[in-house]
Design an enzyme around this catalytic site. Sequence first.
Site, mmCIF file in Angstrom:
data_model
loop_
_atom_site.group_PDB
_atom_site.id
_atom_site.type_symbol
_atom_site.label_atom_id
_atom_site.label_comp_id
_atom_site.label_asym_id
_atom_site.label_seq_id
_atom_site.Cartn_x
_atom_site.Cartn_y
_atom_site.Cartn_z
ATOM 1 N N ASP A 183 119.499 31.570 10.715
ATOM 2 C CA ASP A 183 119.356 32.469 9.537
ATOM 3 C C ASP A 183 118.219 32.854 8.966
ATOM 4 O O ASP A 183 117.494 31.917 8.445
ATOM 5 C CB ASP A 183 120.552 31.879 8.587
ATOM 6 C CG ASP A 183 120.795 33.021 7.404
ATOM 7 O OD1 ASP A 183 120.432 34.153 7.721
ATOM 8 O OD2 ASP A 183 121.463 32.605 6.199
ATOM 9 N N ILE A 184 117.830 34.029 8.933
ATOM 10 C CA ILE A 184 116.253 34.365 8.501
ATOM 11 C C ILE A 184 116.592 34.733 7.121
ATOM 12 O O ILE A 184 117.429 35.721 6.811
ATOM 13 C CB ILE A 184 115.550 35.545 9.429
ATOM 14 C CG1 ILE A 184 115.645 35.134 10.773
ATOM 15 C CG2 ILE A 184 114.300 35.810 8.834
ATOM 16 C CD1 ILE A 184 115.112 33.808 11.257
ATOM 17 N N ASP A 199 108.706 46.275 28.143
ATOM 18 C CA ASP A 199 110.283 46.077 28.335
ATOM 19 C C ASP A 199 110.226 45.258 29.534
ATOM 20 O O ASP A 199 110.955 44.350 29.792
ATOM 21 C CB ASP A 199 110.929 47.336 28.528
ATOM 22 C CG ASP A 199 110.920 48.318 27.405
ATOM 23 O OD1 ASP A 199 110.579 47.605 26.107
ATOM 24 O OD2 ASP A 199 111.406 49.467 27.179
ATOM 25 N N GLU A 245 105.447 51.355 26.380
ATOM 26 C CA GLU A 245 106.879 50.868 26.093
ATOM 27 C C GLU A 245 107.546 50.381 27.413
ATOM 28 O O GLU A 245 108.063 49.201 27.533
ATOM 29 C CB GLU A 245 107.723 52.190 25.725
ATOM 30 C CG GLU A 245 108.993 51.701 25.798
ATOM 31 C CD GLU A 245 109.426 50.843 24.546
ATOM 32 O OE1 GLU A 245 109.172 51.164 23.169
ATOM 33 O OE2 GLU A 245 109.953 49.978 24.417
ATOM 34 N N SER A 284 111.502 47.229 19.739
ATOM 35 C CA SER A 284 111.292 47.578 21.303
ATOM 36 C C SER A 284 110.925 46.332 21.969
ATOM 37 O O SER A 284 111.292 46.017 23.438
ATOM 38 C CB SER A 284 110.368 48.395 21.597
ATOM 39 O OG SER A 284 110.499 49.975 21.273
ATOM 40 N N GLY A 335 123.012 34.182 5.238
ATOM 41 C CA GLY A 335 124.278 35.209 5.965
ATOM 42 C C GLY A 335 123.827 36.353 6.544
ATOM 43 O O GLY A 335 122.491 36.356 6.649
ATOM 44 N N ASP A 369 122.593 40.066 7.330
ATOM 45 C CA ASP A 369 121.853 40.775 6.321
ATOM 46 C C ASP A 369 121.217 42.075 7.303
ATOM 47 O O ASP A 369 121.165 41.938 8.489
ATOM 48 C CB ASP A 369 120.727 40.112 5.622
ATOM 49 C CG ASP A 369 119.795 39.455 6.268
ATOM 50 O OD1 ASP A 369 119.219 40.242 7.060
ATOM 51 O OD2 ASP A 369 119.659 38.280 6.134
#
Length: 590
Positions: free
Chosen positions: A549-550, A318, A314, A508, A568, A570
Amino acid sequence: MIASSAVLFALLAAAGFADAKPPGGGLFGGAPGMRLRHSRPEPPKAFRKHAPKPAAPDASLDLRIHLKKGDRSGLETKLLEVSTPGHPNYGKHLSKSELEAYVRPTEATTSAIKSWLDAHNLTANAVSPAGDILQIQMPVSRADSLLNAQYSLFTHAGNGLSALRTLSYSLPVDLDDHVLLMEPTTDFVIEPKFSDPLKFASHTAANLTSFIDNFLGGGHLGKIFGLKEKRMEDFCNQWMTPQCLSELYGIPFTNGTGKASLAVTGFIKQYANEADLQTFLQTLRPDMSQETKFTLQKMEGGQNEQDPTQAGTEANLDVQFSVGVAGHAVPVTFISVGDEGDNKNGFLDIVNNLLAQDEVPQVLATSYGMDESAVGLDLAQQMCDAYMQLGARGVSVIFSSGDSGVGAGDCTTFTPTFPSGCPYVTSVGATDGYSPEKVASFSSGGFSNIFDAPTWQKDHVNGYLKQIGSTHSGLFNTTGRAFPDVSTSGTNFPTVVASSWQPVGGTSASTPVFASIIALLNDELMAVGRNSLGFLNPWLYAQSTAFTDITTGSNPGCGGNGFDALSGWDPATGLGTPIYSKLRKATGLQ
Ligand SMILES: *[C@@H]1O[C@H](CO)[C@@H](O)[C@H](O)[C@H]1NC(C)=O
Ligand SMILES: *[C@@H]1O[C@H](CO)[C@@H](O)[C@H](O)[C@H]1NC(C)=O
Ligand SMILES: *[C@@H]1O[C@H](CO)[C@@H](O)[C@H](O)[C@H]1NC(C)=O
Ligand SMILES: *[C@@H]1O[C@H](CO)[C@@H](O)[C@H](O)[C@H]1NC(C)=O
């Protein structure tokens, strides 16, 4: 029915089905002048497998007293002013002393708490710069009698960690107007989650270096900088490198001024490895100075282990994807938070440590979180207020939305995550694929059971609710603060861990990418003498056209389907994925 409401717990407790009844029990706290502050009939599910063990009477308890802030509502108003484009105070973030003037408890509060402490011969230390959080160390036996509590050792069935908690506690009625919360008490945040980024089975066999060699016919990866669009697409559909992210979102790789800053946090003994970062940059950012490093800041006994075996997936993910996406222009700080005391103390102490600084990083990215129901109402409100304070100082507080869809395992209602449910953080979900992007099959989203949907997102959320009609009705809270706010790619991120490449991902992975984009915008703004973006949400929701927009896919949930990505905003991908040039234009930069 939504199972995590504090109100519900309190009613059940009054009906008396708690295993561990408070001494004296009852709704009024059992002793004259005492009032029951909170109780739950039993610990959260994860703690029920192991019966609580009696606490050793002399075990030491690190108690925090959260005092009422002098002018919380004034601060909230001020935060909205400095964060809402068009307001005369937009961008005028508060200095350390300006913020403390709002947060510092009133004279009445300070003297009420002082008389109570004096009466019990106790001394408390302030652990926040404005003095609104106090700390007292005392043996469990003392806390039991002081708070009409019964501290026991509760063990988490999953990670085996134990912590001292009580199922109820009381405080004198005289403190009603002054003390908001004592903790640890009935909160069950023992360890933040998302510490194990997802690894992608389809890629585990792939060796990135040989993949690149095959793909490019024996060339250095630097060559993908010149690939034609179609080949780039083939490549990026397999591996999401910083270069792919730059192509996908239009992230500029031009030199910056170094004026802005980006801080990334690491918890749970996750160490970021410097040598691994260098390997990462050599391979994937050959255009960048190979000397680029991150600065380390340690708190709560945080360490800087550089032994390769100690490299955390992690932490490396990052750091590599913040330095790798923004490091050419923005210095990155890795804040290593140790596990002295409670981990949730780390979540709050990191904020108080930053608030104590005259200069704060403009962006704070955290890829950890927890279930909202484990935090509970009172603590969630105090943690959210801590993020509100950072926002007022001009920090964009960015959290990942979580990797369990709308709820993990055998949940019967959707389970929102925290801090994403706090309106003062920007929550980032994950997408999968390069062209086109769709919802990543693990990405979390949903609706808080604690915080209301704020005005800046209400129309967007109502638009979604209208589209889904009665789908999932009763499984989520239609009035709650909805998340995520935005999303970015979060799968197949090649990451160096202990000298070898691993394909990892998760929300992450998405979080440092979005944080980097904001940090780069800040760099451009600060280069021309403008202020940083600060608390982002009111601005973001006014810029929905600056996002792709996905509309494909859905996040899973409770063994079935979660929320669909629709046209839009979601609760799967938020507003969508960022378009750098449009966000840049929306800041007013020429
Ligand atoms: C506080 O200390 C004083 C003096 O040592 C003692 O008389 C008193 O009983 C103590 N009170 C409590 C509540 O412990
Ligand atoms: C990865 O590829 C490189 C270059 O082809 C090779 O030297 C190395 O042994 C491979 N590593 C693994 C774990 O397959
Ligand atoms: C950008 O920074 C790199 C690394 O510090 C340096 O080598 C390069 O000359 C710089 N480019 C420009 C155009 O200033
Ligand atoms: C639903 O969310 C609101 C916040 O908008 C909260 O006040 C309420 O208690 C929640 N309801 C349940 C049943 O959790």
